[in-house]
Scaffold this motif. Structure first.
Motif, PDB file in Angstrom:
ATOM      1  N   GLY A  64       0.827  -1.208   0.000  1.00 42.98           N
ATOM      2  CA  GLY A  64       0.000   0.000   0.000  1.00 42.98           C
ATOM      3  C   GLY A  64       0.851   1.242   0.000  1.00 42.98           C
ATOM      4  N   HIS A  65       0.337   2.304   0.644  1.00 37.59           N
ATOM      5  CA  HIS A  65       1.083   3.552   0.707  1.00 37.59           C
ATOM      6  C   HIS A  65       0.854   4.232   2.045  1.00 37.59           C
ATOM      7  N   VAL A  66       1.794   5.088   2.415  1.00 35.50           N
ATOM      8  CA  VAL A  66       1.769   5.790   3.696  1.00 35.50           C
ATOM      9  C   VAL A  66       1.706   7.286   3.445  1.00 35.50           C
ATOM     10  N   ASP A  67       0.847   7.971   4.192  1.00 34.33           N
ATOM     11  CA  ASP A  67       0.793   9.432   4.186  1.00 34.33           C
ATOM     12  C   ASP A  67       1.226   9.914   5.563  1.00 34.33           C
ATOM     13  N   SER A  68       2.231  10.792   5.588  1.00 34.38           N
ATOM     14  CA  SER A  68       2.755  11.262   6.866  1.00 34.38           C
ATOM     15  C   SER A  68       3.233  12.701   6.730  1.00 34.38           C
ATOM     16  N   ALA A  69       2.989  13.485   7.774  1.00 40.04           N
ATOM     17  CA  ALA A  69       3.474  14.867   7.791  1.00 40.04           C
ATOM     18  C   ALA A  69       4.976  14.918   8.038  1.00 40.04           C
ATOM     19  N   THR A  89       7.282  13.163   6.401  1.00 40.41           N
ATOM     20  CA  THR A  89       8.064  12.711   5.257  1.00 40.41           C
ATOM     21  C   THR A  89       8.042  13.763   4.151  1.00 40.41           C
ATOM     22  N   PRO A  90       9.034  13.744   3.260  1.00 33.37           N
ATOM     23  CA  PRO A  90       9.125  14.780   2.225  1.00 33.37           C
ATOM     24  C   PRO A  90       8.192  14.571   1.045  1.00 33.37           C
ATOM     25  N   ALA A  91       7.464  13.477   1.006  1.00 30.62           N
ATOM     26  CA  ALA A  91       6.573  13.207  -0.131  1.00 30.62           C
ATOM     27  C   ALA A  91       5.293  12.560   0.375  1.00 30.62           C
ATOM     28  N   GLU A  92       4.253  12.562  -0.479  1.00 29.20           N
ATOM     29  CA  GLU A  92       2.977  11.959  -0.132  1.00 29.20           C
ATOM     30  C   GLU A  92       2.874  10.561  -0.736  1.00 29.20           C
ATOM     31  N   GLU A  93       2.004   9.748  -0.126  1.00 33.75           N
ATOM     32  CA  GLU A  93       1.702   8.405  -0.628  1.00 33.75           C
ATOM     33  C   GLU A  93       2.972   7.606  -0.909  1.00 33.75           C
ATOM     34  N   ARG A 129       9.076  -7.963   7.931  1.00 31.35           N
ATOM     35  CA  ARG A 129       9.943  -7.180   7.036  1.00 31.35           C
ATOM     36  C   ARG A 129       9.101  -6.026   6.483  1.00 31.35           C
ATOM     37  N   PHE A 130       9.558  -4.814   6.714  1.00 26.68           N
ATOM     38  CA  PHE A 130       8.839  -3.628   6.262  1.00 26.68           C
ATOM     39  C   PHE A 130       9.744  -2.821   5.347  1.00 26.68           C
ATOM     40  N   GLU A 131       9.240  -2.510   4.150  1.00 24.73           N
ATOM     41  CA  GLU A 131       9.978  -1.708   3.184  1.00 24.73           C
ATOM     42  C   GLU A 131       9.153  -0.480   2.832  1.00 24.73           C
ATOM     43  N   ILE A 132       9.809   0.671   2.761  1.00 21.96           N
ATOM     44  CA  ILE A 132       9.138   1.888   2.330  1.00 21.96           C
ATOM     45  C   ILE A 132      10.071   2.648   1.402  1.00 21.96           C
ATOM     46  N   THR A 133       9.519   3.214   0.352  1.00 14.26           N
ATOM     47  CA  THR A 133      10.311   3.927  -0.639  1.00 14.26           C
ATOM     48  C   THR A 133      10.112   5.426  -0.480  1.00 14.26           C
ATOM     49  N   VAL A 134      11.223   6.127  -0.270  1.00 15.10           N
ATOM     50  CA  VAL A 134      11.201   7.578  -0.094  1.00 15.10           C
ATOM     51  C   VAL A 134      12.104   8.204  -1.142  1.00 15.10           C
ATOM     52  N   VAL A 188      17.898  -0.735   7.525  1.00 13.25           N
ATOM     53  CA  VAL A 188      18.732  -0.177   6.465  1.00 13.25           C
ATOM     54  C   VAL A 188      18.087   1.110   6.002  1.00 13.25           C
ATOM     55  N   SER A 189      18.810   2.205   6.123  1.00 16.38           N
ATOM     56  CA  SER A 189      18.316   3.503   5.654  1.00 16.38           C
ATOM     57  C   SER A 189      19.085   3.890   4.404  1.00 16.38           C
ATOM     58  N   PRO A 190      18.404   4.409   3.390  1.00 15.97           N
ATOM     59  CA  PRO A 190      19.111   4.776   2.155  1.00 15.97           C
ATOM     60  C   PRO A 190      20.020   5.971   2.383  1.00 15.97           C
ATOM     61  N   SER A 191      21.160   5.972   1.692  1.00 17.40           N
ATOM     62  CA  SER A 191      22.095   7.091   1.764  1.00 17.40           C
ATOM     63  C   SER A 191      22.143   7.791   0.414  1.00 17.40           C
ATOM     64  N   ALA A 192      22.864   8.864   0.353  1.00 19.43           N
ATOM     65  CA  ALA A 192      22.954   9.633  -0.890  1.00 19.43           C
ATOM     66  C   ALA A 192      23.620   8.831  -2.002  1.00 19.43           C
TER      67      ALA A 192
END
Length: 277
Positions: A57-62, A64-68, A82-87, A104-108
């Motif tokens: 599904g998708h997450v909406d949060s104040a 985070t830098p993006a919606e859904e 196991r939880f994965e979220i794409t930002v 694991v947090s994504p880096s630049a």
């Protein structure tokens, strides 16, 4: 009796019947409430047959830098997650194999290094009851349940249950007095300035192969007044999930990914994709 008086009497009787239907049964015990909750959610036997589950599904949060933000959650008994979220096109992952957890947090420059859970995160992960929650099969899980009263949740009467876990931690679950579905639960977490109470609300229940599953979940700190909204788009029951996807990645920059088919069914389970490093 005049026609007006008759209609007044009928109106009063109708109101009384309606009111009696809305008043919860105050003489129910905790065990009876749990029994009705289990039946409303699809039955004990049906839930015992579920060994794995995937939500997409998708997450909406104040916060985070993006919606859904797209997410995938894989669950496997007894308590693997196991939880994965794409930002911003980068994937963050949290995984727990029942004993140890990693994040694991994504880096630049790409995927970051897998870091172990903190002691607080481990304790919280060990206390979670994946797949079916705290009430279903609670005696087999060593979970004690007590009725604490009746409260309003979003304008509806709900039974407040005190739930004591094997670790000694106590949480609360609210069960709607009419539908007998879970509508809310809380847990205490460690905040930057001390303990905080996190509230989770469930709504938009839908039938998935005979089971009632909430497709909208909102969570937030009770005192903050803000919440994150998780919307489930697809659910798959009993897909084949390898234990390896819940453990620390073998090498940095390589992680299994959870995906799900457009029309989940027992014959078309979620697939595990392995992106290149």
């Amino acid at each position: 009796m005049t026609r007006i008086a008759l209609w007044v009497l009928i109106g009063c009787l109708t109101a009384a019947v309606y009111a009696s239907e809305q008043i919860p049964e105050h003489d129910l015990s905790a065990d009876q409430i749990v029994e009705k909750n289990v039946a409303a959610r699809g039955g004990l036997d049906a839930w015992r047959k579920i060994q794995t589950m995937v939500w997409v599904g998708h997450v909406d949060s104040a916060n985070t830098p993006a919606e859904e933000l797209p997410f995938a959650l894989a669950l496997k008994r007894p308590n693997m997650t196991r939880f994965e979220i794409t930002v911003l096109n980068r994937r963050a992952v949290r995984m727990f194999n029942g004993k140890q957890g990693w994040k694991v947090s994504p880096s630049a420059t790409g995927s970051g290094e897998a870091r172990p859970y903190t002691m607080d995160e481990l304790r919280s992960a060990h206390d979670e009851q994946v797949i079916d929650g705290l009430l279903i099969d609670h005696q087999a899980k060593g979970v004690d349940v007590a009725l604490e009263g009746i409260e309003k949740v979003d304008g509806h009467e709900a039974y407040r249950l005190g739930v004591k876990l094997p670790s000694g931690v106590t949480r609360h679950v609210w069960v709607d007095a009419q539908s007998f579905l879970d509508v809310k639960y809380d847990r205490v977490a460690r905040g930057p300035h001390g303990p905080i109470t996190v509230e989770v609300k469930y709504s938009d229940y839908k039938d998935v192969e005979g089971l009632q599953i909430p497709f909208t979940i909102e969570s937030g700190v009770a005192a903050a007044g803000k919440s994150d909204k998780l919307t489930i788009d697809k659910v798959s029951l009993n897909p084949p999930l390898d234990d390896g996807m819940f453990t620390r990645p073998a090498s940095q920059g390589w992680h299994s990914s959870v995906s799900i088919n457009a029309e989940p069914s027992p014959s078309t389970p979620p697939a595990l994709s392995r992106p290149s490093p």
